[in-house]
Design an enzyme around this catalytic site. Structure first.
Site, short mmCIF file in Angstrom:
data_model
loop_
_atom_site.label_atom_id
_atom_site.label_comp_id
_atom_site.label_asym_id
_atom_site.label_seq_id
_atom_site.Cartn_x
_atom_site.Cartn_y
_atom_site.Cartn_z
N GLU A 132 -7.29 -6.13 -0.99
CA GLU A 132 -6.15 -5.30 -0.60
C GLU A 132 -6.17 -3.99 -1.41
O GLU A 132 -5.13 -3.51 -1.84
CB GLU A 132 -4.83 -6.03 -0.81
CG GLU A 132 -4.72 -7.31 0.00
CD GLU A 132 -3.31 -7.90 -0.02
OE1 GLU A 132 -2.72 -8.01 1.06
OE2 GLU A 132 -2.82 -8.23 -1.10
N GLU B 31 -2.46 -0.75 3.61
CA GLU B 31 -1.23 -1.56 3.72
C GLU B 31 0.00 -0.65 3.75
O GLU B 31 0.08 0.33 3.01
CB GLU B 31 -1.18 -2.52 2.52
CG GLU B 31 0.02 -3.44 2.58
CD GLU B 31 0.10 -4.40 1.40
OE1 GLU B 31 -0.95 -4.68 0.77
OE2 GLU B 31 1.21 -4.86 1.11
N CYS C 140 5.83 -8.74 2.71
CA CYS C 140 6.12 -7.60 1.85
C CYS C 140 6.30 -6.32 2.65
O CYS C 140 7.12 -5.47 2.30
CB CYS C 140 5.01 -7.43 0.82
SG CYS C 140 3.37 -7.29 1.53
O1 FUB Z 1 1.83 -9.73 -3.90
C1 FUB Z 1 3.00 -9.12 -3.39
C2 FUB Z 1 2.65 -8.27 -2.22
O2 FUB Z 1 2.07 -9.10 -1.21
C3 FUB Z 1 1.61 -7.22 -2.48
O3 FUB Z 1 2.11 -6.02 -2.94
C4 FUB Z 1 0.97 -7.09 -1.14
O4 FUB Z 1 -0.27 -6.44 -1.19
C5 FUB Z 1 0.89 -8.51 -0.68
O5 FUB Z 1 -0.22 -9.14 -1.21
ZN ZN Z 2 3.04 -5.02 2.05
#
Ligand code: FUB
Ligand code: ZN
Length: 622
Positions: free
Chosen positions: A320, A336, A404
């Site tokens: 990510e 993201e 999230c």
């Molecule tokens: O881990 C908390 C949130 O969920 C992260 O900021 C996102 O990338 C997702 O993994």
């Molecule tokens: Zn997110």
């Protein structure tokens, strides 16, 4: 200006005279203060309907998901009882806090007593789940408190940080402080457990640092600021790397080196953004030039080598986050939604530190493109991943197992009013153009103004000073966006030629209420070429008009991907189509046998599914 495309490259490392680690706290290093969302009521034709839909639809979707479709509120109820099975992911509490923060912002533009009662009800349940020692986290309360604070990856401080942010926002919006008191008890619990002479700790997912600075400001207690600084300084000394699940190396958590030694963005994108926000906040309050120098290095690395044209960051699904410089694939882009919102948050802070408009250029890019694409036009579906190219199988969803991004969108959208203005000793800064009425209380003066505009569809802006309690600010600084090559400004009908300082036209001599400023920015279609080191975009071009990046979608271009070919001889026409996608400016090629049609990137995937691409094949001649 980014790694993915050429524009003017602005590298202006600010030279700061403050000493490293100077303890004086009498004055923040911030060049300006933000004008809080609670003082800005946004109501134009672009943002107004979005904020309305956010209030009527987005929040309803989030509340339904949080209360009924998933067990997030039930987790708080069970934790209050001290027994029951936790459901969902260990950091699901954070989504409730983020939605609550969104509710707080929304109540400013859309007062709603039923919604406020819902928020109060949630806060009561949160408060009831708090442990006698101040600890609050439904996952550990329900799975075994004896295991708390044993694993850096389990997001306890991340959840606490989002609670603090929600608490501060709710206090600002409603004057109610119950959640703030809960937050203070949790912060005090954390400080009883960790800190100088106590246990070491590295939060595996940043967020608490920026939140503690907010808590410090809301309470006037510098101990929270000190704790934020301590947590930042814990990184890179081996204190956290053994605590994770063993899946990731320290760089993933930004724990591979002390923060003031950082030079390149690495690891998980959202974590990086929240870390940099915390660093900027602490640096400003502690007058720490070491942190600021690191932030400038990191900003160059992000904006010049690792950012998509949409303002999105993070090319790799695997972590990510990041791989190597200029690795910016379009179809596989991760980008993201949370990371784009993080770019908005971080760049706002960099701008406040320096007074440099280049940060708002990036903020605006991320806001109108990477972040705005994260929510459907109806406000009821969300993208987690935001690719720049699709074969037609990538769609927004109502919710995600890891939610999230929906909860991030729910707090981001109604917060946009908080990014429009800034104030410094004798200046009012206008960073963004959107229709609003603002009541700005700063520097002992109360200023009411009205901003009217059709931005981002055209570049005409009128700012009328409605009233002012004492003398006018000496300067009004109007941001001239980097995309704008030609502009004019008038005050009370008289054309001026103001000086431009770091991307802001500096207007002086305003004297009274009823003074009227008119800014005109030419907004032609720009053809953008990527930096040649971005292999994915060799031989391609993208279109941008004003702050909006455009894309081609199958539904408008039945001739296939090859029909969107751009050539050096192309000319373009723009057309406001009020019946399409909520009202947008379309771009059409005005040359070539079959005109191609382009829509703003944020609006893609709101009609019939089909391919989409931001970067089009380019040929010198047709
Ligand atoms: O881990 C908390 C949130 O969920 C992260 O900021 C996102 O990338 C997702 O993994
Ligand atoms: Zn997110």
């Amino acid at each position: 200006m980014s790694s993915q495309f050429y524009f003017t490259i602005l590298i202006a490392l600010a030279t700061l005279s403050a000493c490293s680690n100077e303890s004086g706290r009498e004055r923040s290093l911030m060049r300006m203060e933000a004008v809080d969302f609670s003082q800005v009521s946004v109501d134009d034709d672009f943002w107004g309907p979005r904020l309305q839909r956010h209030a009527s639809t987005t929040l309803a979707v989030c509340i339904d998901q949080i209360e009924n479709q998933t067990g997030r509120i039930r987790n708080f109820e069970l934790a209050a009882l001290g027994r029951g099975e936790h459901s969902g992911i260990f950091f699901d509490d954070s989504d409730v806090y983020k939605a609550l923060e969104g509710i707080a912002y929304s109540l400013i533009n859309h007062p709603d007593s039923a919604l406020e009662r819902k928020a109060d009800e949630w806060i009561d349940k949160m408060a009831a789940s708090q442990q006698p020692d101040g600890y609050i986290n439904t996952y550990y309360v329900l799975t075994g408190l004896e295991n708390r604070w044993t694993n850096m990856d389990k997001h306890e401080m991340y959840c606490a940080g989002h609670m603090i942010e929600a608490a501060v926002a709710y206090l600002q919006a409603t004057g109610k402080r119950k959640l703030l008191d809960v937050s203070i008890r949790m912060a005090d619990h954390m400080m009883d457990t960790f800190g100088p002479g106590k246990r070491h700790w590295v939060p595996g997912h940043e967020e608490i640092e920026l939140a503690l600075v907010k808590l410090s400001q809301a309470t006037g207690q510098t101990k929270y600021l000190d704790m934020a600084e301590w947590l930042l300084n814990e990184r890179g000394h081996g204190h956290g790397s053994k605590g994770g699940d063993g899946l990731w190396d320290p760089a993933y958590y930004q724990d591979d080196r002390p923060v003031r030694e950082m030079t390149d963005i690495a690891g998980h994108a959202v974590r990086c953004m929240y870390l940099y926000c915390g660093m900027a906040d602490v640096a400003a309050m502690k007058r720490d030039s070491g942190y600021i120098a690191a932030l400038h290095r990191l900003w160059d690395d992000v904006a010049l080598r690792n950012m998509y044209i949409t303002g999105g960051i993070g090319s790799s699904r695997h972590n990510e986050g990041f791989t190597e410089d200029y690795d910016l694939p379009n179809r596989e882009a991760y980008c993201e939604t949370c990371a784009s919102v993080g770019m908005v948050m971080w760049n706002a802070r960099m701008n406040r530190l320096t007074g440099d408009g280049k940060y708002i250029d990036v903020l605006e890019r991320a806001m109108y493109n990477g972040a705005l694409a994260g929510i459907s036009l109806e406000g009821n579906r969300f993208f987690y991943v935001n690719p720049l190219e699709s074969d037609g199988h990538h769609h927004r969803q109502e919710w995600y197992g890891c939610a999230c991004c929906p909860s991030q969108a729910s707090r981001f959208l109604p917060s946009v009013g908080g990014y429009v203005y800034g104030t410094s000793e004798d200046a009012l800064w206008v960073h963004l153009y959107m229709g609003n009425t603002a009541e700005i209380n700063a520097g002992g003066r109360s200023l009411r103004l009205r901003q009217s505009t059709r931005y981002p569809w055209d570049g005409d802006v009128e700012i009328e000073i409605l009233s002012v309690s004492s003398a006018m600010p000496g300067e009004i600084r109007l941001r001239i966006p980097q995309w704008c090559r030609s502009w004019t400004v008038e005050v009370n009908g008289r054309r001026l030629s103001p000086p431009v300082d770091k991307g802001y036209a500096v207007i002086t001599g305003l004297r009274q209420a009823a003074d009227r400023i008119r800014l005109h920015m030419d907004m032609p279609v720009e053809v953008i070429a990527a930096d040649p080191r971005v292999k994915a975009n060799l031989g391609k071009r993208a279109l941008q008009r004003g702050p909006l990046v455009y894309c081609a979608e199958e539904i408008d271009n039945p001739g296939g991907r090859s029909s969107t070919l751009l050539s050096a001889s192309d000319s373009f026409e723009t057309l406001f189509a009020d019946s399409i996608l909520g009202g947008i400016n379309l771009i059409r090629t005005a040359s070539g046998p079959e005109p191609a049609t382009f829509i703003p990137y944020y609006a893609w995937d709101n009609r019939r599914a089909g391919w989409m691409q931001v970067w089009q094949t380019f040929s010198e001649d047709r």
